[in-house]
Scaffold this motif. Structure first.
Motif, PDB file in Angstrom:
ATOM      1  N   ARG A  37       0.832  -1.196   0.000  1.00 35.59           N
ATOM      2  CA  ARG A  37       0.000   0.000   0.000  1.00 35.59           C
ATOM      3  C   ARG A  37       0.869   1.248   0.000  1.00 35.59           C
ATOM      4  NH1 ARG A  37      -5.177   1.356   3.861  1.00 35.59           N
ATOM      5  NH2 ARG A  37      -4.997   3.629   3.893  1.00 35.59           N
ATOM      6  N   LEU A  38       0.435   2.253  -0.781  1.00 35.29           N
ATOM      7  CA  LEU A  38       1.077   3.565  -0.804  1.00 35.29           C
ATOM      8  C   LEU A  38       0.039   4.620  -0.466  1.00 35.29           C
ATOM      9  CD1 LEU A  38       3.293   5.667  -1.538  1.00 35.29           C
ATOM     10  CD2 LEU A  38       2.514   5.474  -3.920  1.00 35.29           C
ATOM     11  N   ASP A  39       0.278   5.401   0.592  1.00 35.74           N
ATOM     12  CA  ASP A  39      -0.587   6.524   0.963  1.00 35.74           C
ATOM     13  C   ASP A  39       0.124   7.825   0.645  1.00 35.74           C
ATOM     14  OD1 ASP A  39      -3.075   5.689   3.001  1.00 35.74           O
ATOM     15  OD2 ASP A  39      -1.468   4.210   2.887  1.00 35.74           O
ATOM     16  N   VAL A  40      -0.563   8.741  -0.057  1.00 34.86           N
ATOM     17  CA  VAL A  40      -0.011  10.056  -0.373  1.00 34.86           C
ATOM     18  C   VAL A  40      -0.950  11.104   0.217  1.00 34.86           C
ATOM     19  CG1 VAL A  40       0.717  11.633  -2.182  1.00 34.86           C
ATOM     20  CG2 VAL A  40       0.986   9.170  -2.502  1.00 34.86           C
ATOM     21  N   ARG A  41      -0.419  11.955   1.091  1.00 36.31           N
ATOM     22  CA  ARG A  41      -1.235  12.907   1.839  1.00 36.31           C
ATOM     23  C   ARG A  41      -0.892  14.339   1.428  1.00 36.31           C
ATOM     24  NH1 ARG A  41      -3.297  10.009   6.398  1.00 36.31           N
ATOM     25  NH2 ARG A  41      -2.353   7.925   6.486  1.00 36.31           N
ATOM     26  N   ALA A  42      -1.904  15.057   0.973  1.00 37.65           N
ATOM     27  CA  ALA A  42      -1.716  16.445   0.552  1.00 37.65           C
ATOM     28  C   ALA A  42      -1.665  17.368   1.757  1.00 37.65           C
ATOM     29  CB  ALA A  42      -2.840  16.873  -0.378  1.00 37.65           C
ATOM     30  N   ALA A  43      -0.783  18.352   1.677  1.00 36.39           N
ATOM     31  CA  ALA A  43      -0.712  19.388   2.702  1.00 36.39           C
ATOM     32  C   ALA A  43      -1.676  20.517   2.365  1.00 36.39           C
ATOM     33  CB  ALA A  43       0.707  19.931   2.806  1.00 36.39           C
ATOM     34  N   GLU A  44      -1.980  21.334   3.343  1.00 41.32           N
ATOM     35  CA  GLU A  44      -2.816  22.508   3.115  1.00 41.32           C
ATOM     36  C   GLU A  44      -2.062  23.490   2.221  1.00 41.32           C
ATOM     37  OE1 GLU A  44      -4.883  26.111   5.723  1.00 41.32           O
ATOM     38  OE2 GLU A  44      -4.270  24.231   6.690  1.00 41.32           O
ATOM     39  N   THR A  45      -2.773  24.089   1.262  1.00 43.23           N
ATOM     40  CA  THR A  45      -2.171  25.088   0.376  1.00 43.23           C
ATOM     41  C   THR A  45      -2.841  26.440   0.590  1.00 43.23           C
ATOM     42  OG1 THR A  45      -3.707  24.651  -1.440  1.00 43.23           O
ATOM     43  CG2 THR A  45      -1.688  23.327  -1.368  1.00 43.23           C
ATOM     44  N   ASN A  46      -2.158  27.501   0.117  1.00 48.36           N
ATOM     45  CA  ASN A  46      -2.715  28.846   0.251  1.00 48.36           C
ATOM     46  C   ASN A  46      -3.263  29.373  -1.068  1.00 48.36           C
ATOM     47  OD1 ASN A  46      -0.414  29.367  -1.204  1.00 48.36           O
ATOM     48  ND2 ASN A  46       0.611  30.568   0.384  1.00 48.36           N
ATOM     49  N   GLY A  47      -3.320  28.504  -2.088  1.00 51.89           N
ATOM     50  CA  GLY A  47      -3.866  28.918  -3.371  1.00 51.89           C
ATOM     51  C   GLY A  47      -2.898  29.696  -4.242  1.00 51.89           C
ATOM     52  N   VAL A  48      -1.652  29.893  -3.787  1.00 52.14           N
ATOM     53  CA  VAL A  48      -0.648  30.624  -4.556  1.00 52.14           C
ATOM     54  C   VAL A  48       0.352  29.618  -5.123  1.00 52.14           C
ATOM     55  CG1 VAL A  48       1.163  32.360  -4.477  1.00 52.14           C
ATOM     56  CG2 VAL A  48      -0.916  32.645  -3.105  1.00 52.14           C
ATOM     57  N   GLY A  49       0.675  29.734  -6.414  1.00 52.53           N
ATOM     58  CA  GLY A  49       1.580  28.774  -7.036  1.00 52.53           C
ATOM     59  C   GLY A  49       0.838  27.497  -7.391  1.00 52.53           C
ATOM     60  N   SER A  50       1.437  26.346  -7.087  1.00 51.32           N
ATOM     61  CA  SER A  50       0.832  25.068  -7.426  1.00 51.32           C
ATOM     62  C   SER A  50      -0.442  24.832  -6.629  1.00 51.32           C
ATOM     63  CB  SER A  50       1.817  23.927  -7.157  1.00 51.32           C
ATOM     64  OG  SER A  50       1.194  22.675  -7.359  1.00 51.32           O
ATOM     65  N   ALA A  51      -1.437  24.257  -7.318  1.00 56.72           N
ATOM     66  CA  ALA A  51      -2.690  23.922  -6.639  1.00 56.72           C
ATOM     67  C   ALA A  51      -2.577  22.606  -5.881  1.00 56.72           C
ATOM     68  CB  ALA A  51      -3.826  23.831  -7.661  1.00 56.72           C
ATOM     69  N   TRP A  52      -1.488  21.858  -6.122  1.00 55.92           N
ATOM     70  CA  TRP A  52      -1.367  20.541  -5.531  1.00 55.92           C
ATOM     71  C   TRP A  52      -0.750  20.606  -4.140  1.00 55.92           C
ATOM     72  CZ3 TRP A  52      -4.422  17.940  -8.344  1.00 55.92           C
ATOM     73  CH2 TRP A  52      -4.470  18.125  -9.735  1.00 55.92           C
ATOM     74  N   GLY A  53      -1.344  19.855  -3.218  1.00 54.78           N
ATOM     75  CA  GLY A  53      -0.813  19.790  -1.872  1.00 54.78           C
ATOM     76  C   GLY A  53       0.235  18.716  -1.704  1.00 54.78           C
ATOM     77  N   ALA A  54       0.412  17.861  -2.719  1.00 46.21           N
ATOM     78  CA  ALA A  54       1.462  16.845  -2.726  1.00 46.21           C
ATOM     79  C   ALA A  54       1.714  16.450  -4.174  1.00 46.21           C
ATOM     80  CB  ALA A  54       1.065  15.613  -1.912  1.00 46.21           C
ATOM     81  N   THR A  55       2.969  16.209  -4.526  1.00 50.90           N
ATOM     82  CA  THR A  55       3.317  15.763  -5.872  1.00 50.90           C
ATOM     83  C   THR A  55       4.211  14.541  -5.777  1.00 50.90           C
ATOM     84  OG1 THR A  55       5.223  17.266  -5.978  1.00 50.90           O
ATOM     85  CG2 THR A  55       3.121  18.062  -6.890  1.00 50.90           C
ATOM     86  N   VAL A  56       3.959  13.582  -6.658  1.00 55.55           N
ATOM     87  CA  VAL A  56       4.788  12.395  -6.762  1.00 55.55           C
ATOM     88  C   VAL A  56       5.285  12.323  -8.198  1.00 55.55           C
ATOM     89  CG1 VAL A  56       4.894   9.885  -6.541  1.00 55.55           C
ATOM     90  CG2 VAL A  56       3.428  11.208  -5.002  1.00 55.55           C
ATOM     91  N   ASP A  57       6.609  12.364  -8.375  1.00 54.70           N
ATOM     92  CA  ASP A  57       7.229  12.320  -9.699  1.00 54.70           C
ATOM     93  C   ASP A  57       7.972  10.999  -9.856  1.00 54.70           C
ATOM     94  OD1 ASP A  57       6.674  15.068 -10.788  1.00 54.70           O
ATOM     95  OD2 ASP A  57       7.721  15.632  -8.956  1.00 54.70           O
ATOM     96  N   VAL A  58       7.554  10.225 -10.852  1.00 57.25           N
ATOM     97  CA  VAL A  58       8.173   8.929 -11.134  1.00 57.25           C
ATOM     98  C   VAL A  58       8.776   9.012 -12.531  1.00 57.25           C
ATOM     99  CG1 VAL A  58       7.819   6.451 -11.357  1.00 57.25           C
ATOM    100  CG2 VAL A  58       6.491   7.754  -9.676  1.00 57.25           C
ATOM    101  N   GLY A  59      10.110   8.914 -12.617  1.00 52.23           N
ATOM    102  CA  GLY A  59      10.773   9.060 -13.904  1.00 52.23           C
ATOM    103  C   GLY A  59      10.488   7.923 -14.859  1.00 52.23           C
TER     104      GLY A  59
END
Length: 327
Positions: A37-59
């Protein structure tokens, strides 16, 4: 893992689990095998810059094997969510990529607040997203949980539902499953879900969340299931409970999309493309649903169901090229 980086491949074994908060990078392949199992948890954002609260980059390639689970957690109080950027994605027949009940919080107790961009109003309505949440029969639908987000490129979780009485929980909205493989293949043979949870007694339904895929090639097999459904009204027969609105499903295939791509290169429709339309880029043999929450018991005559959400399939054609005539 907080802000975890892996140089090379990451492969899980049976019974293992990974918990990723905020951002992560895997240079090579990410493979979930065994029963992991993989859990990915978004953080709170302030609406400035990226809209994503968490990013996972897999090459490289991301693979969700049989019996494995990926859980995408949106922030329950603000509309932030995780996003995956991968070389390619494969979800096996018994693999699950889920944001079930991982959207906006339902209200708890009479007079408390539900969360989300279009949260259900306390006492009288379901949460909204791709479709409106059911409105109160007592107020001429004044408090519908309204629609929000972009049907073509959705990014928001579903909103939570309201509650009618003390010690009562409104339903949680569905979260966000968002994956980009703009130059690679997305192959879905398993289950992708962003459904809302069931409400507690006297609670109203939550809204379905978001499923968004974009890949150079997208294939959904016969066992592939995509759902972003709103949840049903409370089963208590004496309550004017409402259903939650359906969510949003959107799939892009073909060439990479950007805001500068001419409209003439973009084809969008509400049904999956036929296998002969873009055979090199798209095939679909699975099932999908963005149904709004229904009513049960006496609610069928006293409350309102949620509206269905939206489904979009988009193909981006190659540029026409340059033709030079020599006389």
């Amino acid at each position: 893992i907080t802000g975890g980086n892996v140089r090379g491949d990451l492969r899980t074994v049976a019974g293992s689990g990974l918990n990723l908060e905020q951002n992560g990078l895997v240079d090579g392949d990410l493979t979930l095998g065994g029963v992991s199992r993989l859990d990915v948890r978004a953080a709170e954002t302030n609406g400035v810059g990226s809209a994503w609260g968490a990013t996972v980059d897999v090459g490289g390639a991301m693979t969700v094997g049989d019996g494995c689970l990926v859980v995408c957690w949106s922030d329950i109080y603000v509309p932030s969510a995780p996003h995956f950027t991968v070389g390619s994605l494969t979800v096996s027949t018994d693999g699950v990529f889920t944001a079930f009940s991982r959207g906006g919080s339902g209200s708890y107790g009479k007079g408390t607040e539900a969360y989300g961009t279009s949260a259900g109003h306390v006492n009288v309505s379901g949460g909204g997203h791709g479709g409106k949440g059911g409105g109160s029969c007592m107020s001429d639908n004044k408090w519908w949980g309204l629609t929000n987000d972009d049907a073509l490129r959705p990014a928001l979780p579903g909103s939570g539902g309201g509650s009618y009485g003390e010690r009562v929980i409104g339903a949680f909205g569905g979260g966000v499953v968002s994956v980009s493989a703009t130059t690679g293949l997305i192959r879905i043979d398993g289950t992708i879900t962003a459904d809302a949870s069931k409400p507690g007694w006297y609670g109203t339904g939550g809204a379905g969340g978001t499923i968004f895929f974009e890949g150079a090639q997208v294939q959904v097999g016969e066992t592939g299931v995509l759902t972003a459904k709103g949840s049903n009204a409370s089963p208590v027969s004496s309550v004017t409970s409402q259903g939650g609105g359906g969510g949003r499903i959107s799939v892009f295939c073909g060439q990479p999309w950007s805001a500068t791509v001419p409209k003439g290169r973009v084809k969008t429709q509400e049904e999956p493309f036929g296998d002969d339309a873009y055979p090199a880029d798209f095939s679909f043999a699975g099932t999908l649903s963005v149904a709004g929450g229904i009513l049960t018991g006496d609610c069928a005559t006293r409350g309102h169901p949620g509206e269905d959400g939206t489904i979009r399939f988009t193909h981006v054609n190659e540029p026409a090229g340059l033709l030079i005539l020599v006389r």
